[in-house]
Design a protein around this motif. Structure first.
Motif, PDB file in Angstrom:
ATOM      1  N   UNK A 203      -6.282   9.172 -26.298  1.00 50.51           N
ATOM      2  CA  UNK A 203      -6.357   9.864 -27.584  1.00 50.51           C
ATOM      3  C   UNK A 203      -6.872   8.934 -28.672  1.00 50.51           C
ATOM      4  N   UNK A 204      -6.558   7.639 -28.568  1.00 53.06           N
ATOM      5  CA  UNK A 204      -6.981   6.669 -29.573  1.00 53.06           C
ATOM      6  C   UNK A 204      -8.359   6.095 -29.238  1.00 53.06           C
ATOM      7  N   UNK A 205      -8.609   5.842 -27.961  1.00 53.73           N
ATOM      8  CA  UNK A 205      -9.883   5.268 -27.509  1.00 53.73           C
ATOM      9  C   UNK A 205     -10.466   6.177 -26.430  1.00 53.73           C
ATOM     10  N   UNK A 206     -11.141   7.263 -26.853  1.00 59.33           N
ATOM     11  CA  UNK A 206     -11.550   8.307 -25.898  1.00 59.33           C
ATOM     12  C   UNK A 206     -12.790   7.958 -25.084  1.00 59.33           C
ATOM     13  N   UNK A 207     -12.656   6.957 -24.242  1.00 60.63           N
ATOM     14  CA  UNK A 207     -13.723   6.609 -23.318  1.00 60.63           C
ATOM     15  C   UNK A 207     -13.734   7.600 -22.160  1.00 60.63           C
ATOM     16  N   UNK A 208     -14.800   7.609 -21.395  1.00 58.40           N
ATOM     17  CA  UNK A 208     -14.851   8.405 -20.171  1.00 58.40           C
ATOM     18  C   UNK A 208     -13.982   7.729 -19.114  1.00 58.40           C
ATOM     19  N   UNK A 209     -13.162   8.510 -18.414  1.00 54.67           N
ATOM     20  CA  UNK A 209     -12.236   7.947 -17.426  1.00 54.67           C
ATOM     21  C   UNK A 209     -12.467   8.634 -16.081  1.00 54.67           C
ATOM     22  N   UNK A 210     -12.602   7.827 -15.035  1.00 55.51           N
ATOM     23  CA  UNK A 210     -12.618   8.336 -13.665  1.00 55.51           C
ATOM     24  C   UNK A 210     -11.417   7.728 -12.961  1.00 55.51           C
ATOM     25  N   UNK A 211     -10.488   8.598 -12.555  1.00 59.26           N
ATOM     26  CA  UNK A 211      -9.193   8.183 -12.013  1.00 59.26           C
ATOM     27  C   UNK A 211      -9.071   8.602 -10.560  1.00 59.26           C
ATOM     28  N   UNK A 212      -8.933   7.626  -9.676  1.00 60.04           N
ATOM     29  CA  UNK A 212      -8.646   7.914  -8.271  1.00 60.04           C
ATOM     30  C   UNK A 212      -7.135   7.921  -8.077  1.00 60.04           C
ATOM     31  N   UNK A 213      -6.630   8.962  -7.439  1.00 60.54           N
ATOM     32  CA  UNK A 213      -5.192   9.057  -7.204  1.00 60.54           C
ATOM     33  C   UNK A 213      -4.923   9.857  -5.939  1.00 60.54           C
ATOM     34  N   UNK A 214      -3.800   9.540  -5.288  1.00 64.40           N
ATOM     35  CA  UNK A 214      -3.324  10.359  -4.162  1.00 64.40           C
ATOM     36  C   UNK A 214      -2.300  11.388  -4.631  1.00 64.40           C
ATOM     37  N   UNK A 215      -1.954  11.343  -5.902  1.00 67.17           N
ATOM     38  CA  UNK A 215      -0.913  12.203  -6.460  1.00 67.17           C
ATOM     39  C   UNK A 215      -1.564  13.419  -7.118  1.00 67.17           C
ATOM     40  N   UNK A 216      -1.455  14.578  -6.473  1.00 62.82           N
ATOM     41  CA  UNK A 216      -2.091  15.799  -6.974  1.00 62.82           C
ATOM     42  C   UNK A 216      -1.520  16.187  -8.334  1.00 62.82           C
ATOM     43  N   UNK A 217      -0.213  16.059  -8.503  1.00 57.97           N
ATOM     44  CA  UNK A 217       0.403  16.415  -9.782  1.00 57.97           C
ATOM     45  C   UNK A 217      -0.099  15.499 -10.895  1.00 57.97           C
ATOM     46  N   UNK A 218      -0.250  14.229 -10.598  1.00 60.29           N
ATOM     47  CA  UNK A 218      -0.792  13.283 -11.573  1.00 60.29           C
ATOM     48  C   UNK A 218      -2.211  13.673 -11.969  1.00 60.29           C
ATOM     49  N   UNK A 219      -3.014  14.048 -10.995  1.00 54.36           N
ATOM     50  CA  UNK A 219      -4.395  14.453 -11.268  1.00 54.36           C
ATOM     51  C   UNK A 219      -4.449  15.644 -12.215  1.00 54.36           C
ATOM     52  N   UNK A 220      -3.632  16.647 -11.956  1.00 50.53           N
ATOM     53  CA  UNK A 220      -3.641  17.848 -12.789  1.00 50.53           C
ATOM     54  C   UNK A 220      -3.052  17.594 -14.164  1.00 50.53           C
ATOM     55  N   UNK A 221      -2.088  16.707 -14.255  1.00 56.18           N
ATOM     56  CA  UNK A 221      -1.454  16.413 -15.539  1.00 56.18           C
ATOM     57  C   UNK A 221      -2.396  15.635 -16.462  1.00 56.18           C
ATOM     58  N   UNK A 222      -3.179  14.719 -15.893  1.00 52.04           N
ATOM     59  CA  UNK A 222      -3.999  13.821 -16.701  1.00 52.04           C
ATOM     60  C   UNK A 222      -5.416  14.318 -16.943  1.00 52.04           C
ATOM     61  N   UNK A 223      -6.001  14.982 -15.975  1.00 52.89           N
ATOM     62  CA  UNK A 223      -7.450  15.173 -15.980  1.00 52.89           C
ATOM     63  C   UNK A 223      -7.897  16.470 -16.651  1.00 52.89           C
ATOM     64  N   UNK A 224      -9.155  16.461 -17.083  1.00 52.05           N
ATOM     65  CA  UNK A 224      -9.815  17.690 -17.509  1.00 52.05           C
ATOM     66  C   UNK A 224     -10.272  18.478 -16.277  1.00 52.05           C
TER      67      UNK A 224
END
Length: 281
Positions: A203-224
């Motif tokens: 929110x403060x430094x809105x860079x583009x983020x590519x996040x690899x995760x095995x946690x499906x809930x984490x992916x849905x909570x964080x990602x667009x």
């Protein structure tokens, strides 16, 4: 504006302008990556075409061996595709591209340096001493480590070390931040807090983020959006992209929301996991 508390809302105050995305758009066009070995050629990525918007958080999930970490390395210029093209803000990615920064599952901090000195290592070459000190102090405050700046990595918890690793990656001022399972080694509660912190930082430094995760809930909570990759087989010739899903609603999301639960079950099914989930009528 700085954010120091882990449990603070990720939404900026209503009277503060939302910062414009300063990240670079990433375009992957028909990207492939193959490796040769004693068993012959093996495709890890194939015909992968994705457009990542500037300032977007894209989560990448998929079974082990589907090429998630390889994709991050290709975007960051740490590896070269054997087919296709990768650009950041319209310009081709080059070796160890300075427009990108990566953080791993392990913090990888130098044990003989303080947290502040480790963050300082991420500053762009040629940064002046005064500007560097100010930037390090700003980032330590952002991730809630101001009081721990002079401690060594062995003197802090795993979550604090990972926060320092995140600050070091941001010190570079990257257009694209690449995160490879950054919270995977943390306990469950610290992991949830780190997820909130990542949203605060974004929110403060809105860079583009590519996040690899095995946690499906984490992916849905964080990602667009969530990119689901498939494991390739020599026989089918399919693209690595199994699906691209849009996460529901605006951040911060309610993990108990029905749409969230349905998408979670959908993604797990795509990963070959039987969720026994029944959507409400």
């Amino acid at each position: 504006m700085s954010v120091t508390a882990l449990d603070r809302s990720v939404a900026l105050p209503a009277d503060v302008d939302q910062p414009a995305p300063r990240g670079g758009a990433v375009d992957l066009v028909e990207v492939g990556r193959a490796f040769s070995g004693t068993g012959g050629r093996r495709d890890v990525l194939r015909d992968l075409t994705v457009q990542i918007r500037a300032g977007e958080i894209l989560a990448v999930v998929g079974p082990s061996g589907c090429g998630k970490s390889t994709l991050l390395r290709v975007i960051g210029g740490l590896d070269r595709p054997t087919a296709g093209a990768v650009t950041v803000a319209g310009q081709p990615v080059v070796d160890t591209d300075a427009r990108t920064a990566i953080a791993f599952q392990e913090p990888r901090l130098l044990p003989w340096r303080t947290l502040a000195q480790n963050v300082e290592l991420g500053l762009p070459q040629g940064t002046g001493r005064r500007a560097g000190r100010a930037r390090v102090a700003e980032l330590l405050e952002l991730v809630g480590l101001t009081a721990s700046a002079d401690l060594n990595p062995r003197q802090v918890s795993g979550g604090m070390a990972q926060r320092a690793s995140l600050a070091r990656a941001l010190a570079r001022g990257p257009e694209v931040l690449l995160l490879d399972e950054p919270f995977g080694a943390l306990d469950a509660l610290t992991r949830l807090r780190m997820q909130d912190l990542l949203l605060q930082v974004h929110a403060v430094e809105p860079t583009t983020v590519v996040l690899v995760t095995h946690d499906v809930e984490e992916a849905l909570f964080l990602a667009d959006r969530v990119l689901l990759l498939r494991t390739l087989t020599p026989e089918d010739g399919s693209s690595s992209v199994a699906r691209i899903l849009t996460a529901p609603g605006e951040r911060p999301r309610d993990r108990a929301e029905a749409a969230f639960a349905d998408l979670r079950a959908d993604l797990l099914t795509g990963l070959g996991v039987d969720t026994h989930h029944a959507s409400p009528l």
